[in-house]
Design a protein around this motif. Structure first.
Motif, PDB file in Angstrom:
ATOM      1  N   UNK A 377       0.726  -1.220   0.089  1.00 20.14           N
ATOM      2  CA  UNK A 377       0.092   0.162  -0.042  1.00 20.14           C
ATOM      3  C   UNK A 377       0.852   1.310   0.152  1.00 20.14           C
ATOM      4  N   UNK A 378       2.055   1.137   0.435  1.00 20.33           N
ATOM      5  CA  UNK A 378       2.825   2.330   0.624  1.00 20.33           C
ATOM      6  C   UNK A 378       3.627   2.627  -0.661  1.00 20.33           C
ATOM      7  N   UNK A 379       3.534   1.479  -1.421  1.00 22.02           N
ATOM      8  CA  UNK A 379       4.102   1.666  -2.871  1.00 22.02           C
ATOM      9  C   UNK A 379       2.934   2.035  -3.673  1.00 22.02           C
ATOM     10  N   UNK A 380       1.936   1.980  -3.363  1.00 18.30           N
ATOM     11  CA  UNK A 380       0.814   1.968  -4.303  1.00 18.30           C
ATOM     12  C   UNK A 380      -0.209   2.797  -3.643  1.00 18.30           C
ATOM     13  N   UNK A 381       0.041   4.027  -3.446  1.00 18.56           N
ATOM     14  CA  UNK A 381      -0.972   5.186  -2.747  1.00 18.56           C
ATOM     15  C   UNK A 381      -2.042   5.239  -3.248  1.00 18.56           C
ATOM     16  N   UNK A 382      -2.387   4.939  -4.598  1.00 21.26           N
ATOM     17  CA  UNK A 382      -3.759   5.047  -5.317  1.00 21.26           C
ATOM     18  C   UNK A 382      -4.615   4.338  -4.482  1.00 21.26           C
ATOM     19  N   UNK A 384      -6.852   3.015  -1.355  1.00 20.54           N
ATOM     20  CA  UNK A 384      -7.271   3.038   0.042  1.00 20.54           C
ATOM     21  C   UNK A 384      -7.779   1.749   0.633  1.00 20.54           C
ATOM     22  N   UNK A 385      -7.388   1.466   1.781  1.00 15.08           N
ATOM     23  CA  UNK A 385      -7.636   0.393   2.330  1.00 15.08           C
ATOM     24  C   UNK A 385      -8.428   0.614   3.595  1.00 15.08           C
ATOM     25  N   UNK A 386      -9.553   0.302   3.613  1.00 11.15           N
ATOM     26  CA  UNK A 386     -10.721   0.496   4.668  1.00 11.15           C
ATOM     27  C   UNK A 386     -11.661  -0.487   4.868  1.00 11.15           C
ATOM     28  N   UNK A 387     -11.661  -0.858   6.146  1.00  7.40           N
ATOM     29  CA  UNK A 387     -12.365  -2.165   6.883  1.00  7.40           C
ATOM     30  C   UNK A 387     -12.155  -3.225   5.772  1.00  7.40           C
ATOM     31  N   UNK A 388     -10.876  -3.628   5.454  1.00  6.57           N
ATOM     32  CA  UNK A 388     -10.780  -4.757   4.831  1.00  6.57           C
ATOM     33  C   UNK A 388     -10.977  -4.742   3.299  1.00  6.57           C
ATOM     34  N   UNK A 389     -11.302  -3.595   2.889  1.00  5.82           N
ATOM     35  CA  UNK A 389     -11.541  -3.492   1.583  1.00  5.82           C
ATOM     36  C   UNK A 389     -10.987  -2.419   0.653  1.00  5.82           C
ATOM     37  N   UNK A 390     -10.357  -2.889  -0.419  1.00  3.58           N
ATOM     38  CA  UNK A 390      -9.642  -1.804  -1.241  1.00  3.58           C
ATOM     39  C   UNK A 390     -10.638  -0.832  -2.462  1.00  3.58           C
ATOM     40  N   UNK A 391     -10.137   0.189  -2.477  1.00  2.00           N
ATOM     41  CA  UNK A 391     -10.915   1.139  -3.364  1.00  2.00           C
ATOM     42  C   UNK A 391      -9.907   1.957  -4.146  1.00  2.00           C
ATOM     43  N   UNK A 392     -10.391   2.309  -5.184  1.00  2.45           N
ATOM     44  CA  UNK A 392      -9.472   3.333  -6.198  1.00  2.45           C
ATOM     45  C   UNK A 392     -10.373   3.492  -7.472  1.00  2.45           C
ATOM     46  N   UNK A 393      -9.966   4.636  -8.200  1.00  2.00           N
ATOM     47  CA  UNK A 393     -10.631   5.176  -9.387  1.00  2.00           C
ATOM     48  C   UNK A 393      -9.953   4.308 -10.496  1.00  2.00           C
ATOM     49  N   UNK A 394     -10.852   4.274 -11.542  1.00  2.00           N
ATOM     50  CA  UNK A 394     -10.536   3.832 -13.033  1.00  2.00           C
ATOM     51  C   UNK A 394      -9.332   4.517 -13.467  1.00  2.00           C
ATOM     52  N   UNK A 395      -9.116   5.719 -13.352  1.00  4.37           N
ATOM     53  CA  UNK A 395      -8.003   6.446 -13.822  1.00  4.37           C
ATOM     54  C   UNK A 395      -6.841   6.160 -13.297  1.00  4.37           C
ATOM     55  N   UNK A 396      -6.844   5.805 -11.815  1.00  6.03           N
ATOM     56  CA  UNK A 396      -5.695   5.503 -11.025  1.00  6.03           C
ATOM     57  C   UNK A 396      -5.267   3.994 -11.405  1.00  6.03           C
ATOM     58  N   UNK A 397      -6.327   3.359 -11.948  1.00  7.11           N
ATOM     59  CA  UNK A 397      -6.019   1.741 -12.111  1.00  7.11           C
ATOM     60  C   UNK A 397      -5.167   1.865 -13.416  1.00  7.11           C
ATOM     61  N   UNK A 398      -5.503   2.594 -14.451  1.00  3.27           N
ATOM     62  CA  UNK A 398      -5.078   2.698 -15.729  1.00  3.27           C
ATOM     63  C   UNK A 398      -3.421   3.161 -15.661  1.00  3.27           C
ATOM     64  N   UNK A 399      -3.391   4.035 -14.855  1.00  4.58           N
ATOM     65  CA  UNK A 399      -1.920   4.524 -14.449  1.00  4.58           C
ATOM     66  C   UNK A 399      -1.045   3.599 -13.860  1.00  4.58           C
ATOM     67  N   UNK A 400      -1.675   2.684 -12.902  1.00  6.36           N
ATOM     68  CA  UNK A 400      -1.005   1.515 -12.213  1.00  6.36           C
ATOM     69  C   UNK A 400      -0.594   0.574 -13.128  1.00  6.36           C
ATOM     70  N   UNK A 401      -1.289   0.247 -14.340  1.00  2.00           N
ATOM     71  CA  UNK A 401      -1.150  -0.805 -15.162  1.00  2.00           C
ATOM     72  C   UNK A 401      -0.111  -0.543 -16.079  1.00  2.00           C
ATOM     73  N   UNK A 402      -0.050   0.921 -16.635  1.00  3.12           N
ATOM     74  CA  UNK A 402       1.189   1.176 -17.350  1.00  3.12           C
ATOM     75  C   UNK A 402       0.778   1.133 -18.742  1.00  3.12           C
ATOM     76  N   UNK A 403       2.004   0.800 -19.311  1.00  5.13           N
ATOM     77  CA  UNK A 403       2.258   0.818 -20.952  1.00  5.13           C
ATOM     78  C   UNK A 403       1.237  -0.349 -21.282  1.00  5.13           C
ATOM     79  N   UNK A 404       0.590  -0.209 -22.561  1.00 13.74           N
ATOM     80  CA  UNK A 404      -0.318  -0.907 -23.000  1.00 13.74           C
ATOM     81  C   UNK A 404       0.798  -1.937 -24.039  1.00 13.74           C
TER      82      UNK A 404
END
Length: 549
Positions: A377-382, A384-404
């Motif tokens: 989580x420290x390396x992937x700050x996009x 959020x980890x709350x009540x045992x569940x992950x949350x993030x936006x679609x835009x941040x997910x695409x950035x996380x994936x990186x190159x097509x």
């Protein structure tokens, strides 16, 4: 382990030391086979009768996903030609593996489920002719088994459809032997069919493995198995297909198109058995399918991501293709799972995040130790980890994936360089366009204004969505296991989600999820797949591979 040779005839089959090795979830799946005396797998020219005595008895050790080793003795039938009039028996043949003893206990697999596992990748040819045991099929053998002569560089490799060949996949991106080995250790029968592929070319320069050859071959192989009900071991009414990448597409298509009359003339031409080609359940990993709409769905998903070089793709082309996807998706009128509502280009990102991506990340993070989770989580700050569940936006997910992985268009390349262009070749023509948009923007000098007249039929024959959404097929599989890695940019994340939504809308049983941070060809829960087979087929099995009597 000692091999106990079974002598039926005097033909000797030399076997290598290793039948197959695969890595699954960090657990080695090893299979060491010892050689001995075998019979011929041929039962006479033109015959489609299964010879129950024409096997070699082999031993193998399978390490399951819990790390436990199981000693399996099995009967192995090699390279059985499954059509009466083969175009190329090197590819139009299948292997059968039947467990007879697991961990020292005799097993009766006569009514066990049948895993029908293809190893196709990149729509390339797949052969089991040289396999020395279970899980050793793949590309090879025969004229033209490699790149098509004179092909553009991209179509000369499987990378157009399967650049992600990795620890989970063979050289062309097809599945390794994980599922087969685990199925064998669970007491199931395993059938491994070969199939013609797009690069095969005869002495006249004609491509004889292009669409729809691969699906016709797999249907013919299913027909062979079902025609031999009561002779071939296993429950022929409980066939479960499995495949990865293009093999995943074919597995999906096999499940969706069962007994469709559209393939009748092709099957008759091969002398396929007069039997059903419907299967009971479908397993598909990262299916590369719905090709006529694949360019649009790819740009909708990955259009804003740069290439590995850091360069942006042509955004004019990307936007045009995204518009095509929007029109196509709206026309499908598919409803998302769990009451999401009708899927369209405006809400599909929200659907993917809520239905698949956040649950995938949650499963992944929940399985980590507290310290490992904190580090991730420290390396992937996009995230959020709350009540045992992950949350993030679609835009941040695409950035996380990186190159097509692919340029645009990803599948029907303007310069005819994609493997899919080769898949729709015909006669001596190595590659053809299969979308009007790419034909219009062709850069190879073509002057045609319309697609070739047979292209619409070829597209129907190769697309499971035709049998699930356009004209629902009564003979389809009613059980679906679909998997895809969240970092798999070989295809769009919408492709498998559309298959799942279409099948679910028809009332079918659908088990679909995404593997967090996994790429093309991932299969991180193979043990769960084997358990799922037992569940949907009603087969009673327990841990250790022993079958309850």
């Amino acid at each position: 382990m000692k091999h106990r040779a079974v002598k039926r005839r005097s033909v000797v089959l030399g076997l290598g030391a290793t039948a197959g090795v695969a890595a699954v979830g960090g657990i080695a799946l090893s299979a060491q086979a010892s050689g001995g005396t075998s019979t011929s797998s041929s039962s006479g020219a033109g015959s489609l009768a299964f010879d129950p005595d024409a096997y070699t008895e082999l031993t193998t050790t399978v390490t399951d996903t819990a790390g436990d080793e199981h000693a399996v003795t099995y009967h192995f039938w090699k390279a059985i030609t499954y059509v009466a009039k083969p175009v190329d028996a090197t590819y139009q043949s299948l292997n059968v593996s039947v467990p007879v003893e697991i961990d020292g206990t005799a097993v009766d697999a006569s009514n066990a489920p049948i895993l029908f596992a293809n190893s196709v990748g990149g729509y390339m040819p797949s052969s089991v002719a040289d396999a020395t045991g279970i899980g050793a099929g793949g590309m090879g053998g025969g004229m033209g088994g490699g790149a098509p002569s004179g092909a553009p560089s991209a179509s000369a490799s499987a990378s157009a459809s399967a650049p992600g060949a990795n620890g989970n996949t063979n050289a062309t991106g097809g599945a390794l032997s994980s599922n087969q080995l685990l199925a064998l250790a669970a007491g199931y029968v395993v059938v491994e069919p070969g199939a013609r592929g797009r690069t095969l070319k005869n002495s006249a320069g004609e491509y004889y493995g292009v669409a729809p050859a691969a699906i016709v071959d797999l249907k013919a192989a299913v027909r062979y198995v079902r025609a031999n009900k009561g002779v071939i071991p296993g429950d022929t009414d409980r066939i479960v297909s499995a495949g990865t990448s293009a093999g995943g597409a074919l597995s999906s298509l096999l499940g969706a198109s069962g007994d469709s009359p559209l393939y009748a003339e092709y099957l008759e031409e091969l002398g396929a058995a007069d039997a059903s080609d419907a299967i009971f359940a479908t397993g598909a990993w990262c299916p590369i399918t719905d090709l006529e709409h694949a360019d649009g769905s790819y740009e909708w998903n990955w259009g804003g991501n740069t290439l590995s070089t850091g360069k942006q793709v042509d955004q004019t082309v990307s936007k045009a293709l995204r518009s095509q996807f929007a029109e196509y998706q709206a026309g499908l009128k598919l409803k998302g799972l769990n009451g999401f509502g009708t899927l369209n280009a405006r809400n599909y990102d929200e659907y993917l995040v809520k239905q698949y991506l956040e649950p995938s990340a949650t499963t992944y993070l929940a399985a980590l130790s507290d310290s490992a989770r904190e580090t991730y989580l420290a390396a992937n700050t996009f995230i959020t980890w709350k009540n045992g569940k992950a949350g993030f936006s679609w835009a941040d997910f695409l950035t996380h994936v990186g190159a097509r992985k692919k340029n645009t268009p990803a599948f029907d390349a303007f310069d005819l360089s994609a493997g899919e262009n080769n898949e729709f070749g015909k006669g001596t023509v190595i590659s053809r366009h299969f979308t009007a948009y790419s034909l219009k923007n062709d850069t190879t000098g073509l002057t045609a204004k319309r697609l070739d007249s047979d292209i619409p039929e070829m597209l129907r024959l190769m697309n499971p969505m035709y049998f699930l959404a356009d004209k629902p097929n009564a003979g389809r599989s009613k059980h679906w296991w679909i998997r895809l890695g969240t970092k798999d940019s070989d295809t769009s994340l919408t492709v498998s989600a559309n298959i799942a939504a279409a099948a679910n809308g028809l009332g079918d049983d659908v088990d679909h999820l995404y593997y967090w941070d996994q790429g093309h060809g991932a299969n991180t829960d193979p043990g769960d797949f084997i358990t799922w087979i037992a569940k949907v087929t009603g087969h009673k099995a327990k841990a250790g591979g022993k079958v309850k009597k």
